[in-house]
Design a protein around this motif. Structure first.
Motif, PDB file in Angstrom:
ATOM      1  N   TYR A 124       0.841  -1.190   0.000  1.00  0.00           N
ATOM      2  CA  TYR A 124       0.000   0.000   0.000  1.00  0.00           C
ATOM      3  C   TYR A 124       0.876   1.239   0.000  1.00  0.00           C
ATOM      4  N   ARG A 125       0.334   2.319  -0.554  1.00  0.00           N
ATOM      5  CA  ARG A 125       1.011   3.618  -0.525  1.00  0.00           C
ATOM      6  C   ARG A 125       0.294   4.486   0.497  1.00  0.00           C
ATOM      7  N   LEU A 126       1.074   5.054   1.401  1.00  0.00           N
ATOM      8  CA  LEU A 126       0.539   5.957   2.423  1.00  0.00           C
ATOM      9  C   LEU A 126       0.842   7.390   2.035  1.00  0.00           C
ATOM     10  N   THR A 127      -0.093   8.275   2.352  1.00  0.00           N
ATOM     11  CA  THR A 127       0.143   9.707   2.229  1.00  0.00           C
ATOM     12  C   THR A 127       0.109  10.287   3.628  1.00  0.00           C
ATOM     13  N   VAL A 128       1.154  11.007   3.986  1.00  0.00           N
ATOM     14  CA  VAL A 128       1.311  11.551   5.331  1.00  0.00           C
ATOM     15  C   VAL A 128       1.398  13.065   5.242  1.00  0.00           C
ATOM     16  N   ASN A 129       0.654  13.741   6.133  1.00  0.00           N
ATOM     17  CA  ASN A 129       0.709  15.194   6.211  1.00  0.00           C
ATOM     18  C   ASN A 129       0.626  15.580   7.681  1.00  0.00           C
ATOM     19  N   ALA A 130       1.511  16.447   8.102  1.00  0.00           N
ATOM     20  CA  ALA A 130       1.547  16.952   9.477  1.00  0.00           C
ATOM     21  C   ALA A 130       1.597  15.812  10.490  1.00  0.00           C
ATOM     22  N   GLY A 131       2.365  14.776  10.181  1.00  0.00           N
ATOM     23  CA  GLY A 131       2.557  13.681  11.120  1.00  0.00           C
ATOM     24  C   GLY A 131       1.381  12.736  11.244  1.00  0.00           C
ATOM     25  N   ALA A 132       0.449  12.746  10.294  1.00  0.00           N
ATOM     26  CA  ALA A 132      -0.717  11.860  10.347  1.00  0.00           C
ATOM     27  C   ALA A 132      -0.925  11.210   8.977  1.00  0.00           C
ATOM     28  N   ILE A 133      -1.378   9.961   8.992  1.00  0.00           N
ATOM     29  CA  ILE A 133      -1.700   9.260   7.757  1.00  0.00           C
ATOM     30  C   ILE A 133      -3.043   9.796   7.272  1.00  0.00           C
ATOM     31  N   ILE A 134      -3.041  10.408   6.089  1.00  0.00           N
ATOM     32  CA  ILE A 134      -4.287  10.995   5.589  1.00  0.00           C
ATOM     33  C   ILE A 134      -4.893  10.172   4.455  1.00  0.00           C
ATOM     34  N   ASP A 135      -4.132   9.243   3.889  1.00  0.00           N
ATOM     35  CA  ASP A 135      -4.669   8.412   2.814  1.00  0.00           C
ATOM     36  C   ASP A 135      -3.882   7.119   2.735  1.00  0.00           C
ATOM     37  N   ARG A 136      -4.583   6.069   2.323  1.00  0.00           N
ATOM     38  CA  ARG A 136      -3.966   4.772   2.092  1.00  0.00           C
ATOM     39  C   ARG A 136      -4.625   4.180   0.865  1.00  0.00           C
ATOM     40  N   ARG A 137      -3.801   3.665  -0.048  1.00  0.00           N
ATOM     41  CA  ARG A 137      -4.366   3.012  -1.217  1.00  0.00           C
ATOM     42  C   ARG A 137      -3.436   1.900  -1.673  1.00  0.00           C
ATOM     43  N   ARG A 138      -4.047   0.902  -2.280  1.00  0.00           N
ATOM     44  CA  ARG A 138      -3.260  -0.209  -2.814  1.00  0.00           C
ATOM     45  C   ARG A 138      -2.429   0.306  -3.979  1.00  0.00           C
ATOM     46  N   VAL A 139      -1.203  -0.188  -4.105  1.00  0.00           N
ATOM     47  CA  VAL A 139      -0.321   0.300  -5.169  1.00  0.00           C
ATOM     48  C   VAL A 139      -0.837  -0.146  -6.528  1.00  0.00           C
ATOM     49  N   GLU A 140      -0.500   0.636  -7.518  1.00  0.00           N
ATOM     50  CA  GLU A 140      -0.855   0.349  -8.903  1.00  0.00           C
ATOM     51  C   GLU A 140       0.431   0.152  -9.696  1.00  0.00           C
ATOM     52  N   ASP A 141       0.283  -0.178 -10.960  1.00  0.00           N
ATOM     53  CA  ASP A 141       1.446  -0.463 -11.800  1.00  0.00           C
ATOM     54  C   ASP A 141       2.397   0.715 -11.930  1.00  0.00           C
ATOM     55  N   ASP A 142       1.855   1.950 -11.909  1.00  0.00           N
ATOM     56  CA  ASP A 142       2.717   3.117 -12.097  1.00  0.00           C
ATOM     57  C   ASP A 142       3.391   3.587 -10.810  1.00  0.00           C
ATOM     58  N   ASP A 143       3.079   2.975  -9.676  1.00  0.00           N
ATOM     59  CA  ASP A 143       3.754   3.324  -8.424  1.00  0.00           C
ATOM     60  C   ASP A 143       5.170   2.748  -8.435  1.00  0.00           C
ATOM     61  N   ASN A 144       6.042   3.367  -7.683  1.00  0.00           N
ATOM     62  CA  ASN A 144       7.427   2.907  -7.629  1.00  0.00           C
ATOM     63  C   ASN A 144       7.722   2.085  -6.384  1.00  0.00           C
ATOM     64  N   CYS A 145       6.695   1.557  -5.739  1.00  0.00           N
ATOM     65  CA  CYS A 145       6.901   0.811  -4.490  1.00  0.00           C
ATOM     66  C   CYS A 145       7.713  -0.463  -4.689  1.00  0.00           C
ATOM     67  N   SER A 146       7.694  -1.037  -5.884  1.00  0.00           N
ATOM     68  CA  SER A 146       8.450  -2.270  -6.120  1.00  0.00           C
ATOM     69  C   SER A 146       9.957  -2.034  -6.071  1.00  0.00           C
ATOM     70  N   SER A 147      10.389  -0.800  -6.313  1.00  0.00           N
ATOM     71  CA  SER A 147      11.826  -0.496  -6.297  1.00  0.00           C
ATOM     72  C   SER A 147      12.310   0.049  -4.956  1.00  0.00           C
ATOM     73  N   GLU A 148      11.417   0.180  -3.982  1.00  0.00           N
ATOM     74  CA  GLU A 148      11.782   0.728  -2.676  1.00  0.00           C
ATOM     75  C   GLU A 148      12.494  -0.317  -1.813  1.00  0.00           C
ATOM     76  N   THR A 149      13.228   0.161  -0.828  1.00  0.00           N
ATOM     77  CA  THR A 149      13.863  -0.690   0.173  1.00  0.00           C
ATOM     78  C   THR A 149      13.006  -0.625   1.431  1.00  0.00           C
ATOM     79  N   TYR A 150      12.695  -1.770   2.003  1.00  0.00           N
ATOM     80  CA  TYR A 150      11.780  -1.851   3.147  1.00  0.00           C
ATOM     81  C   TYR A 150      12.514  -2.265   4.406  1.00  0.00           C
ATOM     82  N   GLU A 151      12.047  -1.701   5.529  1.00  0.00           N
ATOM     83  CA  GLU A 151      12.584  -2.056   6.843  1.00  0.00           C
ATOM     84  C   GLU A 151      11.425  -2.481   7.742  1.00  0.00           C
ATOM     85  N   PRO A 152      11.632  -3.464   8.601  1.00  0.00           N
ATOM     86  CA  PRO A 152      10.548  -3.869   9.512  1.00  0.00           C
ATOM     87  C   PRO A 152      10.240  -2.779  10.532  1.00  0.00           C
ATOM     88  N   ILE A 153       8.969  -2.743  10.959  1.00  0.00           N
ATOM     89  CA  ILE A 153       8.605  -1.736  11.952  1.00  0.00           C
ATOM     90  C   ILE A 153       8.907  -2.290  13.324  1.00  0.00           C
TER      91      ILE A 153
END
Length: 125
Positions: free
Chosen positions: A96-125
């Motif tokens: 999922y892609r999160l949108t954050v503004n002023a320290g709060a999650i304001i939107d969440r959506r499942r990634v689509e083909d044009d998102d770059n999430c597949s190339s990101e590096t992930y760390e466990p929370i």
């Protein structure tokens, strides 16, 4: 003389979009500096139920580094987790892609083909 006074009185009111030479226009205001990058790991720990339903039993939750959106003041980050369906069957890893503004999650959506999430590096929370 009155005509010259009228012409000169308008010089102080030329805004930045006026059709005058640049030295006669008002200077455009500097853009506001962006907020500091949000702590996405802490946001996910505090708001896990806002991103995933409890029935999905999220496991192995991982987040990417936040990226500042080119236009605006929002930050975006990607989050991955192993999820289950409503009936308990494993769905596998969902992103999922999160949108954050002023320290709060304001939107969440499942990634689509044009998102770059597949190339990101992930760390466990």
């Amino acid at each position: 003389m009155a005509g010259a006074a009228l012409l000169l009185s308008g010089c102080g009111f030329a805004d930045m979009r006026a059709p005058l030479p640049e030295f006669m226009r008002a200077k455009a205001p500097d853009p506001a500096p962006p907020d500091p990058p949000p702590d996405v790991k802490q946001l996910m720990r505090d708001n896990l139920e806002r991103v995933f339903t409890s029935a999905s039993q999220p496991a192995h939750v991982r987040v990417s580094a936040p990226r500042h959106e080119p236009a605006g003041t929002n930050w975006t980050a990607c989050v991955r987790a192993d999820l289950n369906s409503v009936i308990g069957k494993p769905l596998g890893t969902q992103t999922y892609r999160l949108t954050v503004n002023a320290g709060a999650i304001i939107d969440r959506r499942r990634v689509e083909d044009d998102d770059n999430c597949s190339s990101e590096t992930y760390e466990p929370i």
